[in-house]
Design a protein around this motif. Structure first.
Motif, PDB file in Angstrom:
ATOM      1  N   HIS A 436      36.423  41.374  46.267  1.00 22.38           N
ATOM      2  CA  HIS A 436      37.594  42.242  46.290  1.00 22.38           C
ATOM      3  C   HIS A 436      38.316  42.343  44.940  1.00 22.38           C
ATOM      4  O   HIS A 436      38.361  43.416  44.331  1.00 22.38           O
ATOM      5  N   ARG A 437      38.885  41.246  44.423  1.00 24.10           N
ATOM      6  CA  ARG A 437      39.686  41.300  43.201  1.00 24.10           C
ATOM      7  C   ARG A 437      39.393  40.115  42.299  1.00 24.10           C
ATOM      8  O   ARG A 437      39.183  39.005  42.769  1.00 24.10           O
ATOM      9  N   ARG A 438      39.424  40.343  40.965  1.00 25.69           N
ATOM     10  CA  ARG A 438      39.268  39.264  40.003  1.00 25.69           C
ATOM     11  C   ARG A 438      40.571  39.052  39.230  1.00 25.69           C
ATOM     12  O   ARG A 438      41.262  40.016  38.918  1.00 25.69           O
ATOM     13  N   SER A 439      40.870  37.822  38.885  1.00 27.00           N
ATOM     14  CA  SER A 439      42.004  37.509  38.018  1.00 27.00           C
ATOM     15  C   SER A 439      41.619  37.795  36.569  1.00 27.00           C
ATOM     16  O   SER A 439      40.436  37.801  36.214  1.00 27.00           O
ATOM     17  N   THR A 440      42.609  38.020  35.706  1.00 29.42           N
ATOM     18  CA  THR A 440      42.313  38.140  34.270  1.00 29.42           C
ATOM     19  C   THR A 440      42.319  36.755  33.608  1.00 29.42           C
ATOM     20  O   THR A 440      41.872  36.621  32.473  1.00 29.42           O
ATOM     21  N   ARG A 441      42.834  35.733  34.300  1.00 31.30           N
ATOM     22  CA  ARG A 441      42.735  34.357  33.794  1.00 31.30           C
ATOM     23  C   ARG A 441      41.253  33.979  33.715  1.00 31.30           C
ATOM     24  O   ARG A 441      40.509  34.196  34.665  1.00 31.30           O
ATOM     25  N   CYS A 442      40.850  33.381  32.617  1.00 33.78           N
ATOM     26  CA  CYS A 442      39.471  32.889  32.454  1.00 33.78           C
ATOM     27  C   CYS A 442      38.426  33.993  32.452  1.00 33.78           C
ATOM     28  O   CYS A 442      37.229  33.733  32.529  1.00 33.78           O
ATOM     29  N   ALA A 443      38.851  35.252  32.413  1.00 36.95           N
ATOM     30  CA  ALA A 443      37.885  36.340  32.488  1.00 36.95           C
ATOM     31  C   ALA A 443      37.036  36.395  31.218  1.00 36.95           C
ATOM     32  O   ALA A 443      37.464  35.991  30.141  1.00 36.95           O
ATOM     33  N   VAL A 444      35.812  36.906  31.358  1.00 38.57           N
ATOM     34  CA  VAL A 444      34.889  37.032  30.227  1.00 38.57           C
ATOM     35  C   VAL A 444      34.907  38.482  29.758  1.00 38.57           C
ATOM     36  O   VAL A 444      34.809  39.395  30.576  1.00 38.57           O
ATOM     37  N   ALA A 445      35.038  38.678  28.458  1.00 37.03           N
ATOM     38  CA  ALA A 445      35.018  40.038  27.919  1.00 37.03           C
ATOM     39  C   ALA A 445      33.586  40.565  27.902  1.00 37.03           C
ATOM     40  O   ALA A 445      32.688  39.902  27.408  1.00 37.03           O
ATOM     41  N   PHE A 446      33.394  41.755  28.468  1.00 36.10           N
ATOM     42  CA  PHE A 446      32.041  42.303  28.565  1.00 36.10           C
ATOM     43  C   PHE A 446      31.613  43.049  27.313  1.00 36.10           C
ATOM     44  O   PHE A 446      30.457  43.336  27.119  1.00 36.10           O
ATOM     45  N   ASP A 447      32.595  43.414  26.474  1.00 35.25           N
ATOM     46  CA  ASP A 447      32.280  44.274  25.335  1.00 35.25           C
ATOM     47  C   ASP A 447      32.077  43.488  24.040  1.00 35.25           C
ATOM     48  O   ASP A 447      31.795  44.050  23.003  1.00 35.25           O
ATOM     49  N   ARG A 448      32.221  42.153  24.100  1.00 32.11           N
ATOM     50  CA  ARG A 448      31.984  41.352  22.897  1.00 32.11           C
ATOM     51  C   ARG A 448      30.848  40.363  23.134  1.00 32.11           C
ATOM     52  O   ARG A 448      30.635  39.941  24.279  1.00 32.11           O
ATOM     53  N   PRO A 449      30.121  39.990  22.070  1.00 26.53           N
ATOM     54  CA  PRO A 449      29.052  38.989  22.255  1.00 26.53           C
ATOM     55  C   PRO A 449      29.669  37.650  22.667  1.00 26.53           C
ATOM     56  O   PRO A 449      30.781  37.312  22.267  1.00 26.53           O
ATOM     57  N   LEU A 450      28.920  36.873  23.449  1.00 21.26           N
ATOM     58  CA  LEU A 450      29.399  35.571  23.904  1.00 21.26           C
ATOM     59  C   LEU A 450      29.370  34.558  22.777  1.00 21.26           C
ATOM     60  O   LEU A 450      28.411  34.484  22.023  1.00 21.26           O
ATOM     61  N   LYS A 451      30.422  33.747  22.665  1.00 25.01           N
ATOM     62  CA  LYS A 451      30.422  32.675  21.667  1.00 25.01           C
ATOM     63  C   LYS A 451      29.877  31.383  22.242  1.00 25.01           C
ATOM     64  O   LYS A 451      29.338  30.546  21.561  1.00 25.01           O
ATOM     65  N   ARG A 452      30.070  31.173  23.556  1.00 21.59           N
ATOM     66  CA  ARG A 452      29.509  29.969  24.188  1.00 21.59           C
ATOM     67  C   ARG A 452      29.136  30.318  25.624  1.00 21.59           C
ATOM     68  O   ARG A 452      29.413  31.418  26.103  1.00 21.59           O
ATOM     69  N   ARG A 453      28.548  29.359  26.316  1.00 25.32           N
ATOM     70  CA  ARG A 453      28.053  29.638  27.660  1.00 25.32           C
ATOM     71  C   ARG A 453      29.204  29.886  28.628  1.00 25.32           C
ATOM     72  O   ARG A 453      30.274  29.300  28.505  1.00 25.32           O
ATOM     73  N   VAL A 454      28.965  30.771  29.586  1.00 17.30           N
ATOM     74  CA  VAL A 454      29.988  31.047  30.584  1.00 17.30           C
ATOM     75  C   VAL A 454      29.437  30.683  31.959  1.00 17.30           C
ATOM     76  O   VAL A 454      28.234  30.497  32.149  1.00 17.30           O
ATOM     77  N   LEU A 455      30.358  30.580  32.900  1.00 17.77           N
ATOM     78  CA  LEU A 455      29.971  30.224  34.257  1.00 17.77           C
ATOM     79  C   LEU A 455      29.726  31.509  35.040  1.00 17.77           C
ATOM     80  O   LEU A 455      30.556  32.424  35.010  1.00 17.77           O
ATOM     81  N   TYR A 456      28.591  31.560  35.713  1.00 23.48           N
ATOM     82  CA  TYR A 456      28.249  32.717  36.524  1.00 23.48           C
ATOM     83  C   TYR A 456      28.261  32.300  37.995  1.00 23.48           C
ATOM     84  O   TYR A 456      27.610  31.344  38.382  1.00 23.48           O
ATOM     85  N   LEU A 457      29.040  32.985  38.801  1.00 20.31           N
ATOM     86  CA  LEU A 457      29.134  32.671  40.233  1.00 20.31           C
ATOM     87  C   LEU A 457      28.610  33.839  41.049  1.00 20.31           C
ATOM     88  O   LEU A 457      28.844  34.997  40.718  1.00 20.31           O
ATOM     89  N   ARG A 458      27.940  33.496  42.138  1.00 13.68           N
ATOM     90  CA  ARG A 458      27.502  34.536  43.062  1.00 13.68           C
ATOM     91  C   ARG A 458      27.737  34.058  44.487  1.00 13.68           C
ATOM     92  O   ARG A 458      27.360  32.939  44.837  1.00 13.68           O
ATOM     93  N   LEU A 459      28.369  34.880  45.271  1.00  7.93           N
ATOM     94  CA  LEU A 459      28.650  34.514  46.653  1.00  7.93           C
ATOM     95  C   LEU A 459      27.764  35.353  47.564  1.00  7.93           C
ATOM     96  O   LEU A 459      27.647  36.559  47.389  1.00  7.93           O
ATOM     97  N   GLU A 460      27.117  34.682  48.528  1.00  8.84           N
ATOM     98  CA  GLU A 460      26.273  35.405  49.474  1.00  8.84           C
ATOM     99  C   GLU A 460      26.546  34.907  50.885  1.00  8.84           C
ATOM    100  O   GLU A 460      26.906  33.763  51.079  1.00  8.84           O
ATOM    101  N   ARG A 461      26.342  35.763  51.843  1.00 12.34           N
ATOM    102  CA  ARG A 461      26.357  35.348  53.247  1.00 12.34           C
ATOM    103  C   ARG A 461      25.135  34.478  53.483  1.00 12.34           C
ATOM    104  O   ARG A 461      24.048  34.850  53.090  1.00 12.34           O
TER     105      ARG A 461
END
Lengths: 470, 470
Positions: A436-461
């Motif tokens: 539904h909604r994401r916070s802007t806290r801790c958000a990853v910028a999609f338009d800039r290259p990554l400087k370090r590893r980020v956490l990827y979460l996926r929720l499934e039934r």
């Protein structure tokens, strides 16, 4: 040791994948597996009087690299005089538009294109390049996620509606295919398929499977393929028996659909279970989403239930027993939310009927679905938890900070659904209202290259996971 | 959440393990699982009019600790007025005398004692304490080692000859059993069963299973138990169908045993496979030892074979097709030895039909079989290899150094068997002629405490592993 060509030919004959005069669409990404498949079918074309067309689907996930793959396949085919069809689709855009994960959208759009090529040309089958190591991974993945014997059967040599999908390479290993490519002087594209979305499977392929081989059985992949082979034949046999029973015991021409209780308790257990699954499939329109525990309760209801007994099932379905007939109808759901769960990083966390997979990654996919989230959680004081909403919860949005309670009212989430929403939070800081909604806290910028590893979460039934079809 | 007692009672009723007036031998090691089982059966005795006798088998593997366990069980039963039977056997001695591994000998002798108690008392069943986590481990172990759907069925609620072994705890988890023990104030013995011999299973329990749960599915144990449950019912159904077919198509009253080819190729694949297994079981006296690949070749012989076709099978059996009948008889074996294999440490190494498991361990079991070896391989210049004998091989024996060639002649190993012997060697230094002789180089002293970890090797026939029954 016979060559790969002979092995594939033998496998095709054994499983009836190849007949004289067949007209086949060969799906070709340009990677080693599909290139080998195309070359093998092309080499067999005279002997079996085949008509072959190669088909390449450019998914647009990797930008210029996707275009390069398409050019490679086109040039490869032209050089050899192989007819070829190409299509280009912006999969990330389609995925976002349809609310699908990138991998689901890519698969669906690709198969839709292949089927379209087949139908337009009036061809018999679509050949895809899944091999024995893919099969072993699928079997192990399903065992680990939870499966019955049907899931163990995994990929069949022939599948799809009308049996139009064929898998000629299912009997040969990746190593043999690579050796074939080298021996033939083929220079396939890099196998850089959608690393991100498939990262659980990649971990299985790169870490878990090799470790298990080393510790328990160097021939684990072969053992898993054999298990799939055995399970496929047994499942097919039992399903045929169940289908015959179903025709005799179900009332399918009237509404509501009903199953006759008479004689049920005398059936062998395997057929009782099969009939219950068949009933659910007919009632709910899918054989998915019915867990083992629920299926067993439904079976017990049929076996010993009294008239007027009833049972709640997934998606608001209710099964009722009345005068010797079992029926099933839908009604609105109301359920209590499960207790908070600490997020496993990396790993899997269960929250009620949801499973959240967390992984560190160095690359991000361009269009996460509402059920995916990228995070840089470093500056949080409290640990991450998945839970239902709590009073005091607040979320940082692009427009400013907001009480969660107010957000859900403004977003018109119905009262009875609010407690069921999976919330990712650190203390009362809400980072994600999943789906539904994401916070802007801790958000990853999609338009800039990554400087370090980020956490990827996926929720499934979990029901979806337990029955994933590839 | 219902209590463990109710869960066990429910499970027993569902699977027909408990009837009014049953007389049950409760196997009791004194550990938490079997103690809980005993207490539960004892608590149910009035309600179901049960007769219970506890039976403890002292295996003598851990010396004074074994004796203490026996004393504990005896005192526990006397205190509560539970009848109890005890037996003591020197399992290591028996294992050595019979050339069995310690775990196999312990299991066989223990079940022999339990059956004897049951028969002497004229009782109905023997209750053993395997629980849901044991089941999950068994299923995963079999999947990793290689299995078909029958192996997946794993332990059944009722098994053994005449169905006399019952497993009332198979539906409850280890955690629930431990909680029951705590709630009842039970103080069971430590669960120090034969750590050494079971070290592969221990690694699975302590490392692999928790890691897989964390990475893929917190409910993996439950998923594996459900898979076993599904596979058990389907296997039972298919076996019943196959047995009926077997009665119709096999010639069992005449020698040699023969299977009629007619109609075979029209049968569903699952039944073809079942009939082939049934044929092998009748011909070879066991359903073990026939790998999937061989079974498939045998099936193909029946399906399309011409008269006079034949096929080599394990243990020197040869199957022949003649005039529509398949027969099977034994003849001496002659086969080429496989290529040398580097020993995986720790891990599994395959050499032909053998699988060698290597593990570092801090304790040694007192009586290794000829197929087990303890080593301190630190001072070897060359890596360890499993291979057939080579010219130049020599071995250090208690009586001095000897050429391997001369040893095999002196030991009267038949010429045709010599190339089939699995040899563990570093260069031409032979450390082990598996199943036969050990070198004194790198040997571990059994009469002194270990100063550092030693390497434990076990060699098994892969066919045995692929079908291990617990």
């Amino acid at each position: 040791m016979t060559g790969v060509l002979e092995q594939v030919e033998q496998f095709c004959l054994e499983h009836g994948l190849l007949h004289r005069g067949d007209r086949i669409v060969a799906a070709c990404s340009g990677g080693p597996d599909s290139l080998a498949l195309l070359v093998i079918l092309w080499q067999l074309r005279r002997k079996y009087d085949l008509q072959i067309v190669a088909a390449h689907f450019e998914h647009g996930i990797r930008g210029a690299a996707s275009k390069a793959d398409a050019d490679f396949v086109q040039a490869f085919c032209q050089q050899r005089g192989i007819p070829v069809q190409l299509a280009a689709t912006d999969v990330p855009k389609e995925a976002a538009a349809q609310g699908l994960s990138l991998e689901t959208a890519a698969r669906e759009l690709r198969y839709r294109f292949l089927e379209q090529v087949r139908q337009t040309a009036g061809f018999d089958a679509i050949a895809v390049a899944h091999h024995a190591d893919d099969q072993a991974e699928t079997v192990l993945m399903r065992i680990l996620r939870g499966t019955g014997t049907q899931g163990l059967a995994a990929m069949r040599p022939r599948s799809g509606k009308g049996g139009t999908i064929i898998r000629p390479l299912l009997g040969v290993t990746k190593a043999a295919i690579r050796a074939f490519c080298a021996a033939q002087g083929l220079q396939p594209c890099e196998d850089a398929t959608n690393e991100q979305a498939e990262c659980t499977r990649n971990r299985l392929r790169l870490a878990t499977l090799p470790a298990l081989k080393q510790a328990y059985n160097p021939e684990l992949a072969r053992a898993l393929c054999q298990l799939a082979e055995v399970a496929a034949a047994e499942t097919e046999y039992i399903e045929a028996q169940v289908e015959a029973l179903w025709q005799d015991t179900a009332r399918v021409r009237q509404q509501p659909l009903a199953l006759n209780q008479q004689g049920f308790s005398q059936l062998p257990l395997a057929l009782q279970r099969g009939l219950v699954r068949r009933f659910w499939q007919a009632a709910a329109g899918s054989r998915q989403d019915l867990g083992f525990g629920q299926a067993e309760k439904l079976r017990l209801l049929l076996r010993v239930g009294q008239t007027s007994s009833q049972l709640e099932l997934p998606h608001g379905f209710v099964a009722r027993l009345a005068y010797g007939w079992l029926t099933c109808a839908q009604r609105p759901e109301t359920a209590a939310a499960p207790a908070p769960a600490d997020l496993q990083i990396p790993g899997c966390t269960q929250w009620g009927s949801y499973l959240c997979t967390a992984e560190w990654c160095a690359e991000i996919a361009p269009a996460p679905t509402p059920w995916e989230l990228y995070l840089q959680p470093d500056d949080l004081a409290e640990p991450l938890v998945i839970r239902q909403r709590e009073s005091g919860d607040a979320i940082q949005l692009p427009g400013g900070r907001k009480k969660l309670k107010k957000l859900l009212i403004d977003d018109k989430i119905p009262q009875q659904e609010r407690d069921q929403l999976p919330i990712l939070a650190a203390g009362h800081e809400v980072l994600w209202v999943a789906g539904h909604r994401r916070s802007t806290r801790c958000a990853v910028a999609f338009d800039r290259p990554l400087k370090r590893r980020v956490l990827y979460l996926r929720l499934e039934r979990r029901e979806e996971i337990y029955h994933d079809e590839r």
